[in-house]
Design a protein around this motif. Structure first.
Motif, PDB file in Angstrom:
ATOM      1  N   VAL A   1       5.703 111.293 -21.727  1.00 18.49           N
ATOM      2  CA  VAL A   1       6.148 112.676 -21.847  1.00 18.49           C
ATOM      3  C   VAL A   1       5.310 113.377 -22.910  1.00 18.49           C
TER       4      VAL A   1
ATOM      5  N   VAL B   1      14.745 115.227 -20.969  1.00 19.05           N
ATOM      6  CA  VAL B   1      13.645 116.182 -20.827  1.00 19.05           C
ATOM      7  C   VAL B   1      14.196 117.605 -20.684  1.00 19.05           C
TER       8      VAL B   1
ATOM      9  N   ILE C   1       7.164 105.393 -18.849  1.00 13.61           N
ATOM     10  CA  ILE C   1       7.377 106.832 -19.013  1.00 13.61           C
ATOM     11  C   ILE C   1       6.380 107.414 -20.017  1.00 13.61           C
TER      12      ILE C   1
ATOM     13  N   PRO D   1       7.158 115.970 -18.533  1.00 15.63           N
ATOM     14  CA  PRO D   1       6.922 114.594 -18.087  1.00 15.63           C
ATOM     15  C   PRO D   1       5.571 114.471 -17.381  1.00 15.63           C
TER      16      PRO D   1
ATOM     17  N   LEU E   1       9.705 110.296 -12.076  1.00 12.01           N
ATOM     18  CA  LEU E   1      10.358 111.091 -13.109  1.00 12.01           C
ATOM     19  C   LEU E   1       9.916 112.548 -13.028  1.00 12.01           C
TER      20      LEU E   1
END
Length: 336
Positions: free
Chosen positions: A260, A305, A258, A314, A320
């Protein structure tokens, strides 16, 4: 005229004296009144309070031991001493705890009301209530307990019947015969060994050995449709228990690698309320931040988020990014 006889509840100091008298009777063949008084001159309870008292108090304690607790001692008038006829006899009274131990028990009972089904939580609460009747918190903390609030996300509803069965099998190291519904809705019968129980997020899980697959498996208790304890014991496996890591519970619906992007405000918020305990937060030259996480539940990542109110965007993975877009569009549609 009818009346209800009040149950005798000894004070903490009385319990210490009772235990001391019984201990002396067990250690010695004969114990005199003076011997008990001399012992109390030197003795202190767990809180450091002296047990010193007079002869009348000791006589009263002995009477209570005989009449209330049925202590099998006799008085030898010729030698003016007391003799315990059964050295194996134990005083059937609650444990005597110091303030720290009692506070830990009370706090534990508070938390069990949140994470355990009523069948287990009520048993723990009853036990702690019994301890409180014979022990008293003497610190300032005692007066503050009623203003201590524990707020938590409501746990997944777990059947009292199934949880009690699973809990008993785990505590007794007995196998379980269960009907389990997988994420696709398929039900199947399995025999499992519950080596460990885990509370994570809002659900309970079993660290188990599955006889059907002959492998170590993790089962969500909320997916168990029926459960029966088998009188087939097993030896707890340190390998099954010690290898457990929380990320194993993210088998379904996970997102990996991930990334972000956060504004300066978003970076500060991520420190106070992280997406994941092992997240990494790196400040960029323009004052923004990049947050990276190896793996997390997709639902948790999307929710996190969205809660940043535009301070988080993101970048990866695509799964995602798309999930956040879908959630945003759904919200816009509902409020338009």
């Amino acid at each position: 005229m009818s009346y209800t006889q009040k149950t005798f509840v000894p004070t903490r100091k009385q319990l210490h004296r009772f235990n001391s008298i019984v201990s002396l009777l067990k250690q010695e063949d004969t114990v005199s009144l003076n011997g008990i008084l001399e012992y109390f001159q030197e003795a202190k309870d767990a809180a450091g309070v002296a047990l010193t008292c007079g002869a009348k108090t000791v006589y009263r304690d002995l009477q209570i031991l005989r009449e209330t607790y049925k202590c099998p001692f006799e008085y030898d008038a010729s030698h003016r001493c007391y003799v315990l006829k059964d050295k194996q006899w134990d005083l059937p009274v609650p444990a005597i705890l110091n303030d720290s131990e009692l506070f830990a028990a009370v706090m534990g009972a508070r938390f069990t009301q949140i994470i355990f089904p009523a069948s287990i939580a009520d048993r723990i609460k009853d036990t702690v209530d019994a301890l409180m009747r014979s022990n008293t918190l003497t610190t300032l903390t005692a007066s503050r307990l009623e203003s201590l609030f524990i707020l938590s996300t409501k746990p997944t509803v777990v059947s009292n019947k199934h949880f009690q069965t699973i809990f008993d099998a785990w505590s007794r190291c007995c196998s379980l015969d269960v009907i389990y519904k997988d994420t696709y809705g398929n039900k199947n019968q399995r025999v499992i060994e519950p080596h460990g129980l885990v509370y994570h997020g809002v659900n309970w899980y079993i660290l188990a050995y599955c006889h059907k697959t002959q492998k170590r498996r993790i089962f969500s208790i909320s997916r168990i449709q029926d459960a029966h304890v088998l009188e087939t014991p097993f030896e707890p496996s340190p390998e099954i228990i010690d290898k457990f890591v929380p990320d194993e519970l993210l088998v379904f619906g996970t997102v990996r690698d991930i990334v972000v992007k956060l504004t300066a405000a978003g970076g500060n918020a991520a420190r106070k309320r992280p997406l994941h305990p092992e997240q990494e937060l790196c400040k960029q030259d323009d004052g923004t931040y990049l947050l990276t996480v190896r793996v997390a539940a997709k639902k948790d990542a999307v929710s996190w988020v969205m809660q940043q109110c535009g301070e988080a965007v993101p970048l990866a993975p695509d799964k995602l990014v798309q999930a956040v877009k879908d959630a945003t569009q759904k919200l816009i549609k509902q409020i338009s």
